[in-house]
Design an enzyme around this catalytic site. Structure first.
Site, mmCIF file in Angstrom:
data_model
loop_
_atom_site.group_PDB
_atom_site.id
_atom_site.type_symbol
_atom_site.label_atom_id
_atom_site.label_comp_id
_atom_site.label_asym_id
_atom_site.label_seq_id
_atom_site.Cartn_x
_atom_site.Cartn_y
_atom_site.Cartn_z
ATOM 1 N N ASP A 80 0.993 -1.170 0.192
ATOM 2 C CA ASP A 80 -0.026 0.091 0.064
ATOM 3 C C ASP A 80 0.946 1.311 -0.041
ATOM 4 O O ASP A 80 2.078 1.309 -0.076
ATOM 5 C CB ASP A 80 -1.134 -0.050 1.290
ATOM 6 C CG ASP A 80 -2.394 0.349 0.798
ATOM 7 O OD1 ASP A 80 -2.401 1.461 -0.122
ATOM 8 O OD2 ASP A 80 -3.216 -0.116 1.365
ATOM 9 N N ASP A 82 -10.127 3.875 -3.976
ATOM 10 C CA ASP A 82 -10.932 2.472 -3.606
ATOM 11 C C ASP A 82 -12.256 2.612 -3.969
ATOM 12 O O ASP A 82 -12.954 3.526 -4.513
ATOM 13 C CB ASP A 82 -11.062 2.515 -1.956
ATOM 14 C CG ASP A 82 -9.601 2.274 -1.279
ATOM 15 O OD1 ASP A 82 -8.439 2.152 -2.139
ATOM 16 O OD2 ASP A 82 -9.617 2.352 -0.087
#
Length: 414
Positions: free
Chosen positions: A162, A217
């Protein structure tokens, strides 16, 4: 995983590379894919813990999910990765080695990987380029080689990496460092780059990871944006629309990642079916996000639909193009191996749409794959990937496309 809070083998790879060469397509990531043991010759398929469970995870959940994937036949249709997302971390020991949370993962990661491997599946894990993850756990900054050695010793197969707490970091450098750390560990591990498309990874990551996120997202809605102030989560159509211009960067061993699937997470069946079809047509990794242990039969029917999965896993590895746009109605085409095609009609609108399509009035031409279809020259037989209905292009197509839905056909020359 939110932008600020969450985040078939070597032979198939060689076949895909050969096919690409035959049609004149470059494959810049092919060397890295081969070095990594042919990982992601087709888009990776699996499950990830975040969408449903966020930080509420433990080894019992992971074991039960692995068992469910086998029991439900999902392993048999191609799903193989069981991926643990954020919040598995405990703390680093005196030597800086990362240890899993002793309360949530008391048996340790090696035992968990052994359990998953015994079922013919693979285990994935999560980390971050920063000193802390999106969930506030210890990240890998300054510990990349150490963490990769730990993952290799545990038997990890997949690393989702990430981009939280990334201040002062260069994305190319940060992800290349983890790639090199994985190589040095001696164990092939798929590297899933999750930096939300902020640094245009499609331009540089083909030799760094096997997939890269193209957007922020996903959110389980058809066409919405969930604003959280400093970041937004996007619905299915919002993510789709951000893929414009990116198809030329994807191919065997390196894929545009449209984020994890939200099938079974609150949308309608037609929306779920369309969502799954879009991800299949655009060669996005198929990473499930629902609870596999308890899902209704329709959801299982969608995520296990072999005919749709086959479109995603086609060894040619060419992403679909939108070749016809009528506003609320779009037609997409995807060249497939063996001189076949997939054609999808997408209804973005709010009502079911009776739709007529005269094949002979249109031609499909793709500059990327150098493939073309002239329906006046040849007859093509089609089969609906969702219903099994059959027909051919000598007759006009007459269908009803559901609201927020698709009709997905596979075409083969008669």
């Amino acid at each position: 995983m939110t932008a600020k809070r969450r985040l078939h083998g070597a032979l198939a790879g060689a076949l895909a590379a050969a096919q690409l060469a035959c049609i004149g397509l470059a494959a810049p990531g092919a060397a890295w894919a081969q070095q990594a043991g042919g990982l992601a010759a087709t888009p990776q398929m699996g499950w990830n813990s975040w969408n449903k469970f966020a930080c509420n995870i433990d080894e019992k959940l992971i074991r039960e999910t692995a068992d469910a994937m086998v029991k439900l036949g999902l392993k048999d249709v191609g799903y193989q990765y069981i991926n643990i997302d954020d919040c598995w971390h405990g703390s680093r020991d005196a030597d800086g080695n990362m240890r899993p949370d002793p309360q949530r993962f008391p048996s340790g990661m090696k035992a968990l990987a052994d359990y998953v491997h015994a079922r013919g599946l693979k285990l994935g894990i999560y980390s971050d380029v920063g000193a802390t993850t999106c969930g506030g756990r210890p990240g890998s900054r300054g510990h990349e080689y150490q963490d990769a050695r730990s993952y290799a010793a545990w038997g990890i197969d997949y690393v989702k990496y990430d981009w939280c707490d990334s201040k002062g970091l260069n994305a190319v450098g940060a992800y290349t460092t983890m790639r090199d750390a994985i190589k040095a560990s001696g164990r092939p591990m798929l590297l899933s780059i999750c930096e939300w498309g902020e640094n245009k990874p499609w331009e540089w990551a083909q030799d760094v990871g096997q997939s890269w996120r193209t957007t922020g997202d996903i959110y389980p809605c058809w066409d919405c944006e969930m604003n959280h102030g400093s970041w937004s989560a996007l619905g299915v159509l919002r993510i789709l629309d951000k893929q414009a211009g990116l198809r030329k960067y994807a191919g065997p061993g390196h894929w545009n990642d449209m984020d994890m699937l939200e099938v079974g997470m609150g949308m309608t069946e037609d929306e779920d079916r369309a969502h799954f079809s879009l991800w299949a047509m655009l060669n996005s990794p198929l990473i499930l996000g629902n609870d596999l242990r308890s899902m209704p039969a329709p959801v299982q029917g969608i995520i296990g639909r072999r005919e749709v999965i086959a479109i995603n896993q086609d060894p040619l590895g060419v992403q679909a193009l939108r070749f016809y746009n009528q506003g609320q109605v779009e037609l997409w085409a995807k060249p497939l191996a063996g001189d076949e095609w997939a054609v999808m009609i997408l209804n973005r609108g709010e009502a079911p749409l009776p739709y007529r399509w005269d094949w002979k009035q249109h031609r499909i031409s793709d500059d990327l794959s150098k493939r073309e279809v002239d329906f006046n020259k040849d007859t093509w037989r089609w089969q609906d990937a969702w219903t099994g209905k059959r027909g051919d292009t000598d007759k006009r197509l007459d269908v009803t496309v559901p609201a927020h839905g698709v009709v997905l056909l596979r075409l083969k020359k008669a």
